[in-house]
Structure formats: structure tokens, C-alpha cells
Design an enzyme around this catalytic site. Structure first.
Site, PDB file in Angstrom:
ATOM      1  N   CYS A 106      27.857 -10.040  18.903  1.00 42.83           N
ATOM      2  CA  CYS A 106      27.139  -8.818  19.258  1.00 42.83           C
ATOM      3  C   CYS A 106      25.628  -9.021  19.375  1.00 42.83           C
ATOM      4  O   CYS A 106      24.933  -8.147  19.913  1.00 42.83           O
ATOM      5  CB  CYS A 106      27.435  -7.733  18.238  1.00 42.83           C
ATOM      6  SG  CYS A 106      29.202  -7.438  18.002  1.00 42.83           S
TER       7      CYS A 106
ATOM      8  N   HIS B 236      22.348  -2.526  18.957  1.00 46.17           N
ATOM      9  CA  HIS B 236      23.729  -2.839  19.296  1.00 46.17           C
ATOM     10  C   HIS B 236      24.574  -1.609  19.011  1.00 46.17           C
ATOM     11  O   HIS B 236      24.484  -1.008  17.931  1.00 46.17           O
ATOM     12  CB  HIS B 236      24.207  -4.037  18.474  1.00 46.17           C
ATOM     13  CG  HIS B 236      25.687  -4.196  18.464  1.00 46.17           C
ATOM     14  ND1 HIS B 236      26.443  -4.200  19.614  1.00 46.17           N
ATOM     15  CD2 HIS B 236      26.569  -4.335  17.419  1.00 46.17           C
ATOM     16  CE1 HIS B 236      27.722  -4.348  19.287  1.00 46.17           C
ATOM     17  NE2 HIS B 236      27.815  -4.422  17.980  1.00 46.17           N
TER      18      HIS B 236
ATOM     19  N   ASN C 286      32.315  -0.283  21.007  1.00 44.58           N
ATOM     20  CA  ASN C 286      31.567  -1.506  20.719  1.00 44.58           C
ATOM     21  C   ASN C 286      31.960  -2.569  21.753  1.00 44.58           C
ATOM     22  O   ASN C 286      33.088  -3.036  21.767  1.00 44.58           O
ATOM     23  CB  ASN C 286      31.907  -1.985  19.306  1.00 44.58           C
ATOM     24  CG  ASN C 286      31.147  -3.227  18.878  1.00 44.58           C
ATOM     25  OD1 ASN C 286      30.628  -3.964  19.708  1.00 44.58           O
ATOM     26  ND2 ASN C 286      31.098  -3.474  17.578  1.00 44.58           N
TER      27      ASN C 286
END
Length: 347
Positions: A113, A274, A304
Site C-alpha cells: 500500500c 492511503h 482498499n
């Protein structure tokens, strides 16, 4: 020498899956997911869709947005942890399909990420201290993309409701007018968030196949071992540990960018984190007493998307007219590794 984003583009799979639609696969609900994550939907690849296709689409749009042609690209970096191939790299696959001429560096990075922030730092370093992006090929192409759906166990809700697929790309160039600062770091912790690699030779071949060996596999892989490896191919996460880690490093990286850029979080126009969980972002926002409008969020739509998360946010912000001249942004990533990092961008 600073660096700026000259163009942005994104691409999403064809299927959008709402929270309520997940009830047919697992014990969950829209309320359960929203309360814990802020996510309402996510996009998933189906049928013939794959990450390479998404990345090529996103890259074409970023190149068009920058107003250049592929022949101007002198560096290709792909940030991903869900490659379509073991070899070649995704960057080389995209280079080929875009028709970017040979003779330039092209490679993948896996910082999960945090990958796009790592990629920004790496692109800046390569452009400033090597011969990358010189002469007529002054631009770098940085792609963030994931097909996380192929690592999800849809019978188990704690992880599978969180993630989605997608890709976004940025065209970068050095700038004497636009400042750029970055910081990246890692602390190895496999158990916090991981998925095992499943190789073809770790799956027992059928009896009587042409493979050498009494079990049909020259490596003599047992069925029990193969089943264990297949299960570990699914994404696993220690949710509490990851939450504590994310809150800690998000706060730290805001301070890191304040110190490096000389711009306070109050003075920055946006803080693009993020897009993992709205509770993580809200916790740090309230801790710093910063206004909600400073923290752009689109995780409610995409879930996500790991390495695609930050560039997808930037692409959406540009579409909404938010990235106006002089705009100052902190970008902060955190994820598996454990890895984290931040950068300061000017538009």
C-alpha cells in the site's frame, strides 16, 4: 530539483460490487462494513479482465492528460503486489503494449500500500542522479495497480470486504519551480499482513501424468502440504495490529513532511492518505484537530486498492477540479511489509 505530476489517469474493472451483494457469499451486511471501514462498494475484475489491461488504460489516459506521446517516456515504474506474471515485470508488459521504445529502465516495486509513494521517491532519484529521462525522453511513467480480488477468500468477511481492484498512473517530470520531498521506511513484519505465493510445482500432479516421479510430481509434494499452501495464498491480516501501526505512522509522516517541506499540515491544501479505512484517517485527523475537508477520501467507492489507492485519489481529485495551480499536498502511504512513506507535492 523538484518534481511535478504532469498527467493523471485511472482505470477500473467493469463490475462494481455493493456491500449488500456480499451477503450471498458470507455473513455480513452493509451496516457492518460501513461502521467498521467506511466502505460502500468496490470494483472487481471478472472474466477476461486483468491488471495489465487496467494499467495500460490508466497509462494511456495519464499520457494523454500530460499532452505527450509514449515516445517521450524515459522511465517506467509499476507499483504492485499482485502481478499478472512472475516474469516479465508488469512495467515491461505495459511498456510493450504502450509502444514505449526500448532502451529505458522499466521495473516493478512491491511495497504494497506504500508502493506509489515509494515509486515517487524512486522516480525522482533516478531522474536526478542517473541518465534516466534525459534528452527527448524527459518524462517518467509511474503506475499503481492491483488485482487484489485474486487473493481474497470470499467465504471469510474480515479481510475480503476491505479490498478492491483498480489502477491509476502518473506522468512525472523534473521541475525547478515545483518542490518535492519524500520519505520512506519499513519494519519487517510478515504476520501483520501477508499472502503466500502459490507455485505450480507446489500443487501435486495427477497420478499417471507425464511428470517424473511416483506421485506424478518430481518434487514429491504431499496433498496436505499443497492444501496448506493454497490456503496461505489468501490474504491474511492481523486487523488490530495493522490499525495501531497505521494510526502511528500516519501521524508520524504528517510531522515528517511538515519538517521537510516547511509547510504545516494546517497550511497544506490536502492530505491524501492511503485509502484503507476511514476510522484510521478520522482518528489522526481528530488527533491533529484538522478539518475534514483537508482529507480527501474515495475509499467508500473503491475500498482498499493498495498500490493504486493514492494515485486513484489524485486522479479523482483532478477530475473534480481540486488540483488547482499552487495546490500543496501531503501524500501518505502505509501497508504490508510493514512499509510506510510520505511525500510533498506541488501542482
Amino acid at each position: 530539483m523538484g518534481m511535478e505530476i504532469a498527467g493523471l489517469g485511472k482505470a477500473l474493472p467493469g463490475m462494481r460490487l455493493q456491500n449488500d451483494e456480499l451477503k450471498q457469499y458470507m455473513d455480513t451486511s452493509d451496516d457492518w462494513i460501513r461502521e467498521r471501514t467506511g466502505i460502500r462498494s468496490r470494483y472487481l475484475c471478472t472474466g477476461e479482465e486483468n491488471l495489465t489491461e487496467l494499467a495500460v488504460q490508466a497509462s494511456k489516459r495519464a499520457i494523454a492528460d500530460a499532452g505527450i506521446c509514449p515516445e517521450k517516456i524515459g522511465l517506467v515504474i509499476f507499483a504492485t503486489c499482485t502481478t499478472d506474471y512472475m516474469v516479465p515485470s508488469m512495467a515491461c508488459a505495459v511498456q510493450e503494449q504502450l509502444g514505449i521504445p526500448g532502451g529505458v529502465p522499466a521495473f516493478d516495486i512491491n511495497a504494497a500500500c506504500s508502493g506509489f509513494v515509494y515509486g515517487l521517491q524512486m522516480a525522482h532519484a533516478l531522474m536526478t542522479v542517473t541518465d534516466a529521462c534525459q534528452g527527448r525522453r524527459r518524462y517518467a511513467l509511474l503506475i499503481g495497480g492491483e488485482q487484489l480480488s485474486k487473493m481474497l477468500d470470499f467465504s471469510e468477511r474480515s479481510v475480503s470486504v476491505l479490498f478492491g481492484d483498480g489502477s491509476a498512473a502518473a506522468v512525472l517530470r523534473l521541475s525547478e519551480k515545483k518542490r518535492f520531498f519524500s520519505h520512506t521506511a519499513a519494519q519487517g513484519d510478515r504476520d501483520a499482513l501477508y499472502a503466500h505465493t502459490v507455485g505450480r510445482n507446489q500443487i501435486p500432479a495427477a497420478e499417471g501424468s507425464a511428470a517424473v516421479g511416483p506421485s506424478g510430481n518430481p518434487l514429491h509434494i504431499s496433498t496436505g502440504y499443497a492444501e496448506k499452501i493454497m490456503q496461505e495464498g489468501y490474504l491474511r491480516m492481523d486487523g488490530r495490529k495493522v490499525f495501531r501501526f497505521a494510526v502511528k505512522v500516519l501521524a508520524q509522516e504528517i510531522e515528517e513532511m511538515e519538517a521537510r517541506s516547511g509547510i504545516s499540515a494546517d497550511a497544506a491544501d490536502y492530505i491524501v492518505c492511503h485509502q484503507a479505512n476511514s476510522r484510521i484517517i478520522e482518528h489522526v485527523r481528530k488527533q491533529r484537530n484538522l478539518p475534514a475537508e483537508k482529507f480527501f477520501m474515495n475509499l467508500q467507492e473503491y475500498g482498499n486498492t493498495s498500490g493504486a489507492s493514492i494515485p486513484l485519489a489524485l486522479a479523482d481529485m483532478k477530475e473534480k477540479g481540486m488540483l488547482t495551480p499552487g495546490c500543496r499536498i501531503f501524500c501518505i502511504g502505509f501497508g504490508a511489509g510493514l512499509t510506510w512513506g510520505s511525500c510533498y507535492l506541488e501542482f
